[in-house]
Design a protein around this motif. Sequence first.
Motif, mmCIF file in Angstrom:
data_model
loop_
_atom_site.group_PDB
_atom_site.id
_atom_site.type_symbol
_atom_site.label_atom_id
_atom_site.label_comp_id
_atom_site.label_asym_id
_atom_site.label_seq_id
_atom_site.Cartn_x
_atom_site.Cartn_y
_atom_site.Cartn_z
ATOM 1 N N SER A 67 79.212 21.233 75.841
ATOM 2 C CA SER A 67 79.691 20.599 77.075
ATOM 3 C C SER A 67 79.096 19.199 77.215
ATOM 4 C CB SER A 67 79.305 21.447 78.291
ATOM 5 O OG SER A 67 79.976 22.688 78.273
ATOM 6 N N ALA A 68 77.819 19.060 76.895
ATOM 7 C CA ALA A 68 77.168 17.751 76.973
ATOM 8 C C ALA A 68 77.777 16.782 75.964
ATOM 9 C CB ALA A 68 75.671 17.896 76.727
ATOM 10 N N ILE A 69 78.092 17.285 74.776
ATOM 11 C CA ILE A 69 78.699 16.449 73.734
ATOM 12 C C ILE A 69 80.068 15.950 74.179
ATOM 13 C CG2 ILE A 69 79.719 16.516 71.416
ATOM 14 C CD1 ILE A 69 77.407 18.455 70.670
ATOM 15 N N LEU A 70 80.880 16.838 74.715
ATOM 16 C CA LEU A 70 82.217 16.446 75.166
ATOM 17 C C LEU A 70 82.118 15.381 76.249
ATOM 18 C CD1 LEU A 70 84.143 19.868 75.370
ATOM 19 C CD2 LEU A 70 83.907 18.306 73.439
ATOM 20 N N SER A 71 81.161 15.561 77.155
ATOM 21 C CA SER A 71 80.992 14.597 78.245
ATOM 22 C C SER A 71 80.522 13.243 77.730
ATOM 23 C CB SER A 71 79.991 15.153 79.256
ATOM 24 O OG SER A 71 79.746 14.210 80.290
ATOM 25 N N LYS A 72 79.515 13.249 76.867
ATOM 26 C CA LYS A 72 78.964 11.990 76.369
ATOM 27 C C LYS A 72 79.940 11.233 75.480
ATOM 28 C CE LYS A 72 74.089 13.393 76.543
ATOM 29 N NZ LYS A 72 72.837 13.633 75.767
ATOM 30 N N LEU A 73 80.774 11.983 74.734
ATOM 31 C CA LEU A 73 81.744 11.324 73.853
ATOM 32 C C LEU A 73 83.043 10.996 74.576
ATOM 33 C CD1 LEU A 73 81.351 13.401 70.550
ATOM 34 C CD2 LEU A 73 80.275 11.228 71.162
ATOM 35 N N ALA A 74 83.173 11.500 75.825
ATOM 36 C CA ALA A 74 84.388 11.282 76.621
ATOM 37 C C ALA A 74 85.626 11.794 75.892
ATOM 38 C CB ALA A 74 84.544 9.805 76.969
ATOM 39 N N VAL A 75 85.505 13.011 75.324
ATOM 40 C CA VAL A 75 86.639 13.646 74.662
ATOM 41 C C VAL A 75 87.005 14.906 75.441
ATOM 42 C CG1 VAL A 75 86.106 12.730 72.381
ATOM 43 C CG2 VAL A 75 85.104 14.904 73.090
ATOM 44 N N ARG A 76 88.253 15.377 75.251
ATOM 45 C CA ARG A 76 88.765 16.465 76.080
ATOM 46 C C ARG A 76 88.447 17.849 75.545
ATOM 47 N NH1 ARG A 76 93.193 12.433 76.894
ATOM 48 N NH2 ARG A 76 93.326 12.541 74.641
ATOM 49 N N ASN A 77 88.278 17.971 74.237
ATOM 50 C CA ASN A 77 88.117 19.316 73.680
ATOM 51 C C ASN A 77 87.380 19.259 72.348
ATOM 52 O OD1 ASN A 77 90.137 18.700 71.602
ATOM 53 N ND2 ASN A 77 91.604 18.813 73.288
ATOM 54 N N ARG A 78 87.185 20.440 71.765
ATOM 55 C CA ARG A 78 86.426 20.565 70.523
ATOM 56 C C ARG A 78 87.103 19.870 69.358
ATOM 57 N NH1 ARG A 78 82.719 25.038 70.860
ATOM 58 N NH2 ARG A 78 82.705 25.183 68.594
ATOM 59 N N VAL A 79 88.436 19.882 69.342
ATOM 60 C CA VAL A 79 89.140 19.245 68.225
ATOM 61 C C VAL A 79 88.883 17.743 68.230
ATOM 62 C CG1 VAL A 79 91.366 18.821 67.145
ATOM 63 C CG2 VAL A 79 90.898 21.039 68.170
ATOM 64 N N GLU A 80 88.973 17.124 69.403
ATOM 65 C CA GLU A 80 88.692 15.688 69.478
ATOM 66 C C GLU A 80 87.232 15.404 69.101
ATOM 67 O OE1 GLU A 80 89.842 13.976 73.177
ATOM 68 O OE2 GLU A 80 91.981 14.233 72.799
ATOM 69 N N ALA A 81 86.330 16.295 69.503
ATOM 70 C CA ALA A 81 84.925 16.117 69.116
ATOM 71 C C ALA A 81 84.777 16.249 67.609
ATOM 72 C CB ALA A 81 84.053 17.153 69.833
ATOM 73 N N ALA A 82 85.518 17.193 67.014
ATOM 74 C CA ALA A 82 85.473 17.358 65.560
ATOM 75 C C ALA A 82 85.980 16.107 64.859
ATOM 76 C CB ALA A 82 86.299 18.571 65.143
ATOM 77 N N ILE A 83 87.016 15.495 65.422
ATOM 78 C CA ILE A 83 87.549 14.263 64.843
ATOM 79 C C ILE A 83 86.487 13.160 64.882
ATOM 80 C CG2 ILE A 83 89.210 12.390 65.221
ATOM 81 C CD1 ILE A 83 91.241 14.487 66.036
ATOM 82 N N VAL A 84 85.740 13.096 65.988
ATOM 83 C CA VAL A 84 84.643 12.129 66.071
ATOM 84 C C VAL A 84 83.634 12.394 64.953
ATOM 85 C CG1 VAL A 84 82.705 11.312 67.459
ATOM 86 C CG2 VAL A 84 84.890 11.789 68.553
ATOM 87 N N ALA A 85 83.323 13.673 64.748
ATOM 88 C CA ALA A 85 82.354 14.031 63.699
ATOM 89 C C ALA A 85 82.870 13.620 62.322
ATOM 90 C CB ALA A 85 82.084 15.532 63.739
ATOM 91 N N TRP A 86 84.157 13.859 62.064
ATOM 92 C CA TRP A 86 84.744 13.485 60.770
ATOM 93 C C TRP A 86 84.726 11.962 60.608
ATOM 94 C CZ3 TRP A 86 89.620 16.877 61.859
ATOM 95 C CH2 TRP A 86 89.271 18.227 61.704
#
Length: 215
Positions: A188-207
Amino acid sequence: MLVADDEAMVRAGVRAILARDPGIEVVAEAPDGHEAVKAARVHRPAVALLDIQMPLLDGIAAAAQIHRELPGTAVIMLTTFGEDDFIAHALQAGASGFLLKADDPRELLSGVHAVAAGGAYLSPKVAARVIAGLRTGRLTNGTPLHHSLERLTEREHTVLSLLGSGLSNAEIAARLHLVEGTVKAHVSAILSKLAVRNRVEAAIVAWEAGLVGPS
């Protein structure tokens, strides 16, 4: 789970595949996006499998509505189309998974289990298109996504890299010897700090940031 497709034969085929797995129960079907949203409100399934092109309300619009109203329901998009625009729009709508109808049926079962466990799932063909899109900027409009990684703690960096590898909260917890609730808080903290909507968008950031290897 909920299965929505405007073709009755496709819905029957999907149900037949899902019936192979005793851990998956289809609680509702829908012939269009409007009915899919209504069924999701009534049954509150753990997973909603939506075709993209449906009458009355298309799958992407239905996914966005379900994601907004029922955050406990993970959405997987199932379609014959693999164009980047469809992938990008599905991710922006909050989908946690994306599968092609031409995929191996085992991908469907894997995808359902992955998103039901709180993870994200892209079939190999879709993942390849996403990675290609990241390299060319087609899926990010040319904007770097890793600019806010410096806001993450060391532990959040680690969780993000594992999330980007497709691990669920439970799998991350086991890997890092944490309780699942702690991992959920980190996500939840990661999604908030990266300003992304869901895990897939967070995964894209990681990639995009190179936190996940080519495999």
